[in-house]
Design a protein around this motif. Structure first.
Motif, PDB file in Angstrom:
ATOM      1  N   PHE A   1      20.776 -13.038 -47.381  1.00 16.77           N
ATOM      2  CA  PHE A   1      21.401 -14.284 -46.955  1.00 16.77           C
ATOM      3  C   PHE A   1      22.842 -14.367 -47.451  1.00 16.77           C
ATOM      4  CE2 PHE A   1      22.063 -18.890 -48.076  1.00 16.77           C
ATOM      5  CZ  PHE A   1      22.355 -19.290 -46.774  1.00 16.77           C
ATOM      6  N   LYS A   2      23.754 -14.719 -46.554  1.00 16.78           N
ATOM      7  CA  LYS A   2      25.181 -14.862 -46.890  1.00 16.78           C
ATOM      8  C   LYS A   2      25.560 -16.336 -46.763  1.00 16.78           C
ATOM      9  CE  LYS A   2      26.423 -10.217 -45.221  1.00 16.78           C
ATOM     10  NZ  LYS A   2      25.102  -9.773 -44.750  1.00 16.78           N
TER      11      LYS A   2
ATOM     12  N   THR B   1      31.107  -9.833 -42.550  1.00 13.50           N
ATOM     13  CA  THR B   1      30.523  -8.684 -41.855  1.00 13.50           C
ATOM     14  C   THR B   1      31.609  -8.062 -40.965  1.00 13.50           C
ATOM     15  OG1 THR B   1      29.835 -10.030 -39.961  1.00 13.50           O
ATOM     16  CG2 THR B   1      28.227  -9.758 -41.728  1.00 13.50           C
TER      17      THR B   1
ATOM     18  N   ASN C   1      17.062 -17.077 -47.780  1.00  5.14           N
ATOM     19  CA  ASN C   1      17.566 -18.446 -47.801  1.00  5.14           C
ATOM     20  C   ASN C   1      16.396 -19.365 -48.137  1.00  5.14           C
ATOM     21  OD1 ASN C   1      18.747 -20.914 -47.449  1.00  5.14           O
ATOM     22  ND2 ASN C   1      19.266 -20.633 -45.278  1.00  5.14           N
TER      23      ASN C   1
ATOM     24  N   LEU D   1      28.996 -17.401 -44.876  1.00  3.73           N
ATOM     25  CA  LEU D   1      29.271 -16.665 -43.645  1.00  3.73           C
ATOM     26  C   LEU D   1      30.136 -17.442 -42.653  1.00  3.73           C
ATOM     27  CD1 LEU D   1      28.748 -13.948 -42.319  1.00  3.73           C
ATOM     28  CD2 LEU D   1      26.687 -14.901 -41.258  1.00  3.73           C
TER      29      LEU D   1
ATOM     30  N   ASN E   1      20.974 -15.007 -40.026  1.00  2.00           N
ATOM     31  CA  ASN E   1      21.339 -15.092 -41.435  1.00  2.00           C
ATOM     32  C   ASN E   1      20.782 -16.381 -42.049  1.00  2.00           C
ATOM     33  OD1 ASN E   1      23.061 -14.397 -43.878  1.00  2.00           O
ATOM     34  ND2 ASN E   1      23.973 -16.338 -43.286  1.00  2.00           N
ATOM     35  N   THR E   2      20.856 -17.474 -41.308  1.00  2.00           N
ATOM     36  CA  THR E   2      20.393 -18.771 -41.802  1.00  2.00           C
ATOM     37  C   THR E   2      18.893 -18.808 -42.023  1.00  2.00           C
ATOM     38  OG1 THR E   2      22.241 -19.917 -40.730  1.00  2.00           O
ATOM     39  CG2 THR E   2      20.323 -21.254 -41.301  1.00  2.00           C
TER      40      THR E   2
ATOM     41  N   SER F   1      17.055 -16.300 -42.701  1.00  2.00           N
ATOM     42  CA  SER F   1      16.654 -15.191 -43.553  1.00  2.00           C
ATOM     43  C   SER F   1      15.682 -15.648 -44.640  1.00  2.00           C
ATOM     44  CB  SER F   1      17.904 -14.585 -44.204  1.00  2.00           C
ATOM     45  OG  SER F   1      17.555 -13.755 -45.299  1.00  2.00           O
TER      46      SER F   1
ATOM     47  N   SER G   1      21.766  -6.513 -45.469  1.00  4.31           N
ATOM     48  CA  SER G   1      20.651  -7.445 -45.413  1.00  4.31           C
ATOM     49  C   SER G   1      20.874  -8.566 -46.416  1.00  4.31           C
ATOM     50  CB  SER G   1      19.336  -6.719 -45.710  1.00  4.31           C
ATOM     51  OG  SER G   1      19.349  -6.199 -47.024  1.00  4.31           O
TER      52      SER G   1
END
Length: 355
Positions: free
Chosen positions: A237-238, A198, A289, A241, A283-284, A286, A235
């Motif tokens: 889940f990454k 990001t 995920n 990251l 993110n986690t 999300s 938007s």
């Protein structure tokens, strides 16, 4: 005729919003513009829509390329731009008719390298103006650009940490107009999100503000930032990251060392790293995920135990945080992953109510 402003629009599968964006650009009161629409391998009707607009208005230049991500699309646009100034617009957003006329006027009359405006967050059924709590116009010159703007982009200091949600309000590229030579002569480019995850906008602006000699902030909301797009590239889940952010933080730190910046900039970076744990946590948890709650808490625990993260939290001063954020970041500071996770669930719930 050479355009006064080149507006670069990176496009990937946004057929639903694209016309709204392009119509707002073609309606600009500043007529001497070119719109460089970079189709980044869209698989929907985006390219067809672009070709139709291109046939109707010669100010639109369509570039069709293989998918490489938003950074590569913007970099391609910079490479092909002909304007004295360069701006960026995301294809699901739109702008006020006078945006580029007002920003270009400020840039030319004050000989500014970068001009920034405020913006409005659009949620579909309501709008919220981003409040910067500043006068109607602010002018920074020479070292002030580094001290007042670049440092803020790197991270907050003292009372600035009290609003973690404002961390990247200054970091967007779409709220700004740049002197083209500033970008091209200093070879400033967007970094691939596959490397940093990001914050490609913020990283671009950190470098631009290091070289800039003048910066104007117009406290007027001229840009409309669409927050209701569930398919936005920001938007989802990454999974990588943590590794990407460690690379990002290391890159910024190396840049500061190379440019001999003072200790304040390193403290600001440490604060950014701490505040970014909110983004990692969101993110986690999300919905994309699919891991169990146990695995999500384990992922958070590993993140909080990472050496660079621990080092940053050692110097984080919780004094200036409101009580809720103080508790939240205290959980991160002592690496209490379960408490951190529980507060993330509450924060996400409140964010949805606010939206």
């Amino acid at each position: 005729m050479k355009p006064k402003v080149s507006i670069i629009v990176p496009i990937y599968n946004v057929e639903k919003y694209l016309s709204r964006c392009l119509d707002s650009l073609l309606a600009q009161t500043l007529k001497e513009i070119e719109v460089i629409a970079v189709n980044d391998g869209s698989t929907d009707l985006s390219l067809k829509i672009l070709r139709e607009y291109e046939s109707q208005d010669n100010r639109i230049k369509v570039i069709d390329k293989q998918n490489g991500g938003v950074s590569s699309a913007r970099n391609k646009g910079i490479q092909l731009s002909r304007g004295d100034y360069v701006g960026f617009v995301d294809p699901d957003d739109w702008v006020d008719p006078e945006m580029y006329m007002l920003m270009h006027k400020s840039a030319t009359s004050e000989k500014a390298d970068i001009v920034m405006c405020s913006y409005i967050r659009e949620f579909g059924n309501h709008s919220k103006i981003k409040n910067f709590n500043l006068p109607s116009e602010v002018y920074y010159k020479d070292e002030e650009v580094k001290i007042k703007v670049m440092r803020r982009l790197i991270g907050p200091l003292n009372k600035e940490v009290a609003n973690p949600e404002l961390l990247d309000a200054w970091g967007t590229v779409w709220s700004k107009l740049y002197r083209a030579d500033l970008i091209k002569l200093n070879n400033i480019k967007f970094m691939d999100l596959k490397k940093i995850g990001t914050n490609e906008d913020t990283l671009f602006n950190i470098e631009a503000c290091f070289y800039a000699k003048s910066f104007i902030f117009i406290n007027r909301p001229l840009y409309h930032y669409w927050r209701a797009n569930s398919t936005s590239v920001t938007s989802g889940f990454k999974p990588n990251l943590l590794e990407q952010w460690i690379f990002l933080f290391s890159y910024i730190e190396s840049f500061l060392k190379e440019k001999n910046m003072n200790e304040e900039f390193y403290l600001a970076l440490n604060n950014r790293i701490c505040l970014n744990t909110l983004g990692f946590g969101l993110n986690t948890i999300s919905k994309d995920n699919r891991s169990s709650v146990f695995m999500k808490i384990k992922r958070i625990r590993l993140f909080l135990k990472e050496n660079r993260i621990k080092h940053s939290f050692k110097q984080l001063d919780l004094t200036h945080f409101p009580i809720v954020w103080k508790v939240f970041y205290f959980n991160a500071k002592v690496r209490f992953a379960a408490g951190f996770y529980f507060m993330l669930i509450c924060i996400e719930y409140l964010r949805k109510i606010i939206r």
